[in-house]
Design a protein around this motif. Sequence first.
Motif, PDB file in Angstrom:
ATOM      1  N   ASP A   8       5.475   9.062   4.029  1.00 16.93           N
ATOM      2  CA  ASP A   8       6.301   7.918   3.640  1.00 16.93           C
ATOM      3  C   ASP A   8       6.052   6.776   4.612  1.00 16.93           C
ATOM      4  OD1 ASP A   8       8.170   6.118   2.757  1.00 16.93           O
ATOM      5  OD2 ASP A   8       9.900   7.319   3.360  1.00 16.93           O
TER       6      ASP A   8
ATOM      7  N   SER B   7      -3.833   3.971   5.898  1.00 18.88           N
ATOM      8  CA  SER B   7      -3.432   4.593   4.642  1.00 18.88           C
ATOM      9  C   SER B   7      -4.649   5.179   3.940  1.00 18.88           C
ATOM     10  CB  SER B   7      -2.838   3.546   3.688  1.00 18.88           C
ATOM     11  OG  SER B   7      -1.743   2.895   4.248  1.00 18.88           O
TER      12      SER B   7
ATOM     13  N   SER C  22       6.874   3.577   3.756  1.00 12.10           N
ATOM     14  CA  SER C  22       7.635   2.451   3.226  1.00 12.10           C
ATOM     15  C   SER C  22       8.388   1.678   4.297  1.00 12.10           C
ATOM     16  CB  SER C  22       8.611   2.926   2.149  1.00 12.10           C
ATOM     17  OG  SER C  22       9.557   3.829   2.703  1.00 12.10           O
TER      18      SER C  22
ATOM     19  N   ASP D 263      -6.111   5.291  -1.953  1.00 13.83           N
ATOM     20  CA  ASP D 263      -5.276   5.217  -3.154  1.00 13.83           C
ATOM     21  C   ASP D 263      -3.968   4.486  -2.879  1.00 13.83           C
ATOM     22  OD1 ASP D 263      -7.153   6.524  -4.740  1.00 13.83           O
ATOM     23  OD2 ASP D 263      -6.320   8.507  -4.289  1.00 13.83           O
ATOM     24  N   CYS D 264      -3.330   4.790  -1.744  1.00 16.19           N
ATOM     25  CA  CYS D 264      -2.091   4.084  -1.387  1.00 16.19           C
ATOM     26  C   CYS D 264      -2.375   2.617  -1.089  1.00 16.19           C
ATOM     27  CB  CYS D 264      -1.417   4.749  -0.195  1.00 16.19           C
ATOM     28  SG  CYS D 264      -0.609   6.304  -0.592  1.00 16.19           S
TER      29      CYS D 264
ATOM     30  N   CYS E 209      -0.638  10.283   3.224  1.00 16.33           N
ATOM     31  CA  CYS E 209      -0.102   9.251   4.112  1.00 16.33           C
ATOM     32  C   CYS E 209       1.339   9.501   4.539  1.00 16.33           C
ATOM     33  CB  CYS E 209      -0.153   7.889   3.431  1.00 16.33           C
ATOM     34  SG  CYS E 209      -1.792   7.382   2.925  1.00 16.33           S
TER      35      CYS E 209
ATOM     36  N   CYS F 276       3.283   9.890  -0.405  1.00 11.93           N
ATOM     37  CA  CYS F 276       1.908  10.340  -0.603  1.00 11.93           C
ATOM     38  C   CYS F 276       1.674  11.624   0.183  1.00 11.93           C
ATOM     39  CB  CYS F 276       0.961   9.242  -0.127  1.00 11.93           C
ATOM     40  SG  CYS F 276      -0.779   9.710  -0.102  1.00 11.93           S
TER      41      CYS F 276
ATOM     42  N   ALA G 202      -2.886   0.959  -4.415  1.00  7.16           N
ATOM     43  CA  ALA G 202      -1.653   1.010  -5.209  1.00  7.16           C
ATOM     44  C   ALA G 202      -1.910   0.642  -6.671  1.00  7.16           C
ATOM     45  CB  ALA G 202      -0.589   0.111  -4.586  1.00  7.16           C
TER      46      ALA G 202
ATOM     47  N   SER H  45       0.772  -1.229   0.000  1.00  3.63           N
ATOM     48  CA  SER H  45       0.000   0.000   0.000  1.00  3.63           C
ATOM     49  C   SER H  45       0.804   1.280   0.000  1.00  3.63           C
ATOM     50  CB  SER H  45      -0.892   0.007   1.230  1.00  3.63           C
ATOM     51  OG  SER H  45      -0.082  -0.001   2.367  1.00  3.63           O
ATOM     52  N   TYR H  46       2.105   1.212   0.113  1.00  2.00           N
ATOM     53  CA  TYR H  46       2.843   2.452   0.177  1.00  2.00           C
ATOM     54  C   TYR H  46       3.474   2.781  -1.154  1.00  2.00           C
ATOM     55  CZ  TYR H  46       5.777  -1.362   1.700  1.00  2.00           C
ATOM     56  OH  TYR H  46       6.357  -2.578   1.835  1.00  2.00           O
ATOM     57  N   SER H  47       3.727   4.041  -1.350  1.00  2.00           N
ATOM     58  CA  SER H  47       4.336   4.510  -2.589  1.00  2.00           C
ATOM     59  C   SER H  47       5.764   4.018  -2.695  1.00  2.00           C
ATOM     60  CB  SER H  47       4.321   6.043  -2.625  1.00  2.00           C
ATOM     61  OG  SER H  47       5.047   6.494  -3.735  1.00  2.00           O
TER      62      SER H  47
END
Length: 139
Positions: A51, A61, A53, A64-65, A49, A46, A68, A38-40
């Motif tokens: 970071d 989240s 990661s 959108d994250c 949200c 984002c 993904a 779910s993370y960029s």
Amino acid sequence: MMAGIYVGEGKVIHYTTAQRSSIGSYSGLFSFIRSSTSYSTVGSPCRECGDQSGLGGVICSCIDCFLAGGDLYLFEYDDIRAIILPKIRRTCSFLSSDSPEIVLRRAYYLLENGFGDYDLLGNNCEDFAIYCKTGRRIY
């Protein structure tokens, strides 16, 4: 596919692993999973949200994250078809879902207190979502 609990206002509480370069013998498999978490993973964090990661465990989240770029699926509960479907592909459950208030209370509690150590086969995002919805652990 990731499983989580939509809590409103465009937010999802879900259970994930932290982005890592190696996790024991599962490192190749986790690399694949990391690419769909779910993370960029593309440079900048984002705007909603931040970071995430390096975060693992139960996190919140934006939708959108969480997605993904993937599709959104609704899991069904109290469905007799779940008896004939394998555990690996939980598209429905024979267990009944608790009320939305109880489900949200569990999700927020686990966001604050955790859901134990992540285990791809025995304590993962699907186990988290089913527990939030039903109050039962499936092994």
